[in-house]
Scaffold this active site. Structure first.
Site, short mmCIF file in Angstrom:
data_model
loop_
_atom_site.label_atom_id
_atom_site.label_comp_id
_atom_site.label_asym_id
_atom_site.label_seq_id
_atom_site.Cartn_x
_atom_site.Cartn_y
_atom_site.Cartn_z
N ASN A 1 -23.32 15.81 17.65
CA ASN A 1 -22.52 16.89 18.26
C ASN A 1 -21.71 17.53 17.14
O ASN A 1 -21.78 17.11 15.97
CB ASN A 1 -21.62 16.35 19.37
CG ASN A 1 -21.00 17.47 20.20
OD1 ASN A 1 -21.69 18.38 20.67
ND2 ASN A 1 -19.68 17.44 20.38
N LYS A 2 -20.95 18.53 17.48
CA LYS A 2 -20.18 19.31 16.50
C LYS A 2 -19.42 18.40 15.54
O LYS A 2 -18.84 17.39 15.95
CB LYS A 2 -19.22 20.24 17.26
CG LYS A 2 -18.30 21.09 16.43
CD LYS A 2 -19.02 21.93 15.40
CE LYS A 2 -20.07 22.82 15.99
NZ LYS A 2 -21.00 23.37 14.96
N ARG B 1 -32.05 27.43 14.07
CA ARG B 1 -31.07 26.35 13.87
C ARG B 1 -31.80 25.01 14.03
O ARG B 1 -32.67 24.88 14.89
CB ARG B 1 -29.90 26.45 14.87
CG ARG B 1 -29.05 27.70 14.66
CD ARG B 1 -27.77 27.66 15.48
NE ARG B 1 -26.79 26.75 14.90
CZ ARG B 1 -25.66 26.41 15.52
NH1 ARG B 1 -25.39 26.86 16.73
NH2 ARG B 1 -24.80 25.59 14.94
N ARG C 1 -24.56 30.22 21.32
CA ARG C 1 -24.53 28.90 20.71
C ARG C 1 -24.27 27.86 21.79
O ARG C 1 -23.99 28.19 22.94
CB ARG C 1 -23.55 28.80 19.53
CG ARG C 1 -22.32 29.63 19.54
CD ARG C 1 -21.30 29.28 20.58
NE ARG C 1 -21.02 27.86 20.59
CZ ARG C 1 -20.62 27.17 21.63
NH1 ARG C 1 -20.46 27.77 22.82
NH2 ARG C 1 -20.39 25.89 21.59
N GLY C 2 -24.37 26.57 21.36
CA GLY C 2 -24.34 25.50 22.34
C GLY C 2 -25.78 25.15 22.65
O GLY C 2 -26.62 26.05 22.87
N ALA C 3 -26.07 23.85 22.67
CA ALA C 3 -27.47 23.41 22.71
C ALA C 3 -28.29 24.00 23.86
O ALA C 3 -29.35 24.61 23.63
CB ALA C 3 -27.51 21.88 22.73
N ASP D 1 -25.71 17.77 20.99
CA ASP D 1 -26.79 18.65 20.52
C ASP D 1 -28.13 17.94 20.47
O ASP D 1 -29.18 18.58 20.57
CB ASP D 1 -26.44 19.23 19.15
CG ASP D 1 -25.37 20.30 19.31
OD1 ASP D 1 -24.19 19.94 19.34
OD2 ASP D 1 -25.74 21.48 19.47
O1 MRU Z 1 -22.50 25.12 16.46
P1 MRU Z 1 -22.41 25.18 17.96
O2 MRU Z 1 -21.26 25.98 18.44
O3 MRU Z 1 -23.73 25.61 18.57
O4 MRU Z 1 -22.17 23.68 18.41
C1 MRU Z 1 -22.13 23.38 19.78
C2 MRU Z 1 -21.79 21.99 20.10
O5 MRU Z 1 -21.66 21.15 19.25
C3 MRU Z 1 -21.69 21.63 21.56
O6 MRU Z 1 -20.78 20.61 21.76
C4 MRU Z 1 -23.06 21.17 22.06
O7 MRU Z 1 -24.07 22.09 21.73
C5 MRU Z 1 -23.08 20.93 23.52
S1 MRU Z 1 -23.08 22.42 24.44
C6 MRU Z 1 -23.17 22.04 26.09
#
Ligand code: MRU
Length: 355
Positions: A257-258, A98, A56-58, A247
């Site tokens: 973002n989250k 996603r 996970r993470g963009a 994201d």
């Molecule tokens: O649901 P996730 O864990 O994929 O969410 C991730 C985030 O919101 C991060 O802050 C974002 O992807 C940046 S990662 C460098």
């Protein structure tokens, strides 16, 4: 002093072998208790890993999907029509894993462009070129993260001693150093002493499970807080900046973002604390003018009512569980990219920066 040696040798994402090889991911759902990897030898396993946040993470999602394409066409023969049809099926399928992080679609689009340029070539050659492209996406992200760290550490300056971050924008969310966390890692590499406050990040606890773990691996002083404590932490003067990842960033700088990032930006404005976004150019989506066009992922109610297997709400309660929110550009002090800093954040500045 080089602090990076304490980081585990296991890579967040790795490719094993040649174009007939497979993808290996750290299964992030098992952290921080266990550092275990998952081998992905078919595209369904890659899709499930993205969907269930094992990766996970963009940026990491984009890298995994690019490799997922190679996995997905592994067993095809040389018939051009069958290969094209399977490629399209695989890329379309991975795109459904996603919806919010644009890096997923950006990486798949790069893979599609490479495939389109190789029409009629033998399968072996196509797969080897696609693998090279996935590796290029991976390597470029590594470099972008380093540069974000450099620009971000310079921007923060030595007077900033306490920072707050949300979710996980570290090595686990990218090829290596991270985006928001790269700023802190680089500051540490420069000999600065930063204390990082970490939002636990309800409901899936990426802050508690992943960011706190990454910071501790690198011996960076870190304090875990519940998301609802951020205002108090700011009022007490414990943090002088907030830095998070992103994201998807719209053409006007509005940033998804989250979930919980938007409220942090409002709190930061109230307390006169700069609010920074750190993200590579692959996270910008210039096809949309503002954040209202960003699709927000809705996730299962049981992530809130039965988090990590323990029921904490009455059976049958109605739940709303958006995984992301959008912070308007007007609340963002600056965006740190691999190219430098966007400040102020608005449509013209974004266009100039990326142009
Ligand atoms: O649901 P996730 O864990 O994929 O969410 C991730 C985030 O919101 C991060 O802050 C974002 O992807 C940046 S990662 C460098």
């Amino acid at each position: 002093m080089n602090h990076t040696t304490s980081h585990p040798a296991v890579e967040t994402i790795a490719w094993q072998g040649d174009e007939s090889g497979h993808l290996v991911l750290i299964d992030q759902t098992r952290l921080p208790l266990e550092l275990v990897t998952l081998e992905c030898r078919d595209v369904e396993t890659v899709w499930e890993a993205i969907k269930m946040l094992r990766v996970r993470g963009a940026p990491a999602i984009g890298i995994a999907a690019a490799y997922g394409v190679v996995v997905g066409i592994r067993d095809m023969g040389d018939d051009p029509a069958e290969l094209a049809s399977r490629f399209d099926e695989v890329a379309t399928y991975l795109a459904t894993s996603r919806p919010t992080a644009v890096n997923l679609f950006w990486a798949l689009s790069r893979m599609r462009d490479v495939f389109a340029s190789l029409a009629g070539k033998p399968n072996d050659e196509i797969r080897s070129r696609l693998l090279a492209e996935a590796k290029a996406i991976h390597d470029e992200d590594r470099q972008m993260c380093r540069n974000i760290g450099r620009h971000g550490a310079e921007l923060l300056g030595p007077s900033i001693k306490g920072v707050l971050t949300h979710c996980n924008a570290g090595g686990l969310a990218t090829a290596e150093y991270g985006t928001a966390l790269s700023v802190f890692f680089t500051a540490q590499d420069l000999g600065r002493e930063l204390h990082v406050y970490v939002d636990e990040t309800r409901p899936l606890l990426q802050g508690a499970r992943l960011t706190a773990w990454e910071l501790m691996q690198r011996n960076i002083p870190a304090t875990l807080i519940c998301d609802s404590m951020a205002a108090q932490v700011m009022r007490e003067g414990r943090v002088q900046a907030v830095v998070t990842g992103a994201d998807r960033i719209a053409a006007n700088g509005d940033t998804a973002n989250k979930i919980g990032t938007y409220s942090l930006a409002i709190l930061a404005r109230h307390h006169n604390i700069p609010f920074y976004i750190a993200a590579p150019s692959s996270t910008f989506d210039l096809s949309i003018t503002s954040g209202s066009e960003i699709p927000i992922e809705q996730r299962q109610p049981d992530e809130i009512t039965r988090g990590f297997g323990k029921q904490t709400a009455p059976e049958g309660v109605t739940v709303y569980n958006p995984a992301f929110d959008v912070t308007p550009a007007s609340l963002i002090t600056a965006i740190i990219t691999e190219r430098g800093v966007i400040d102020p954040v608005n449509q013209d500045a974004v266009a100039r920066h990326l142009g």
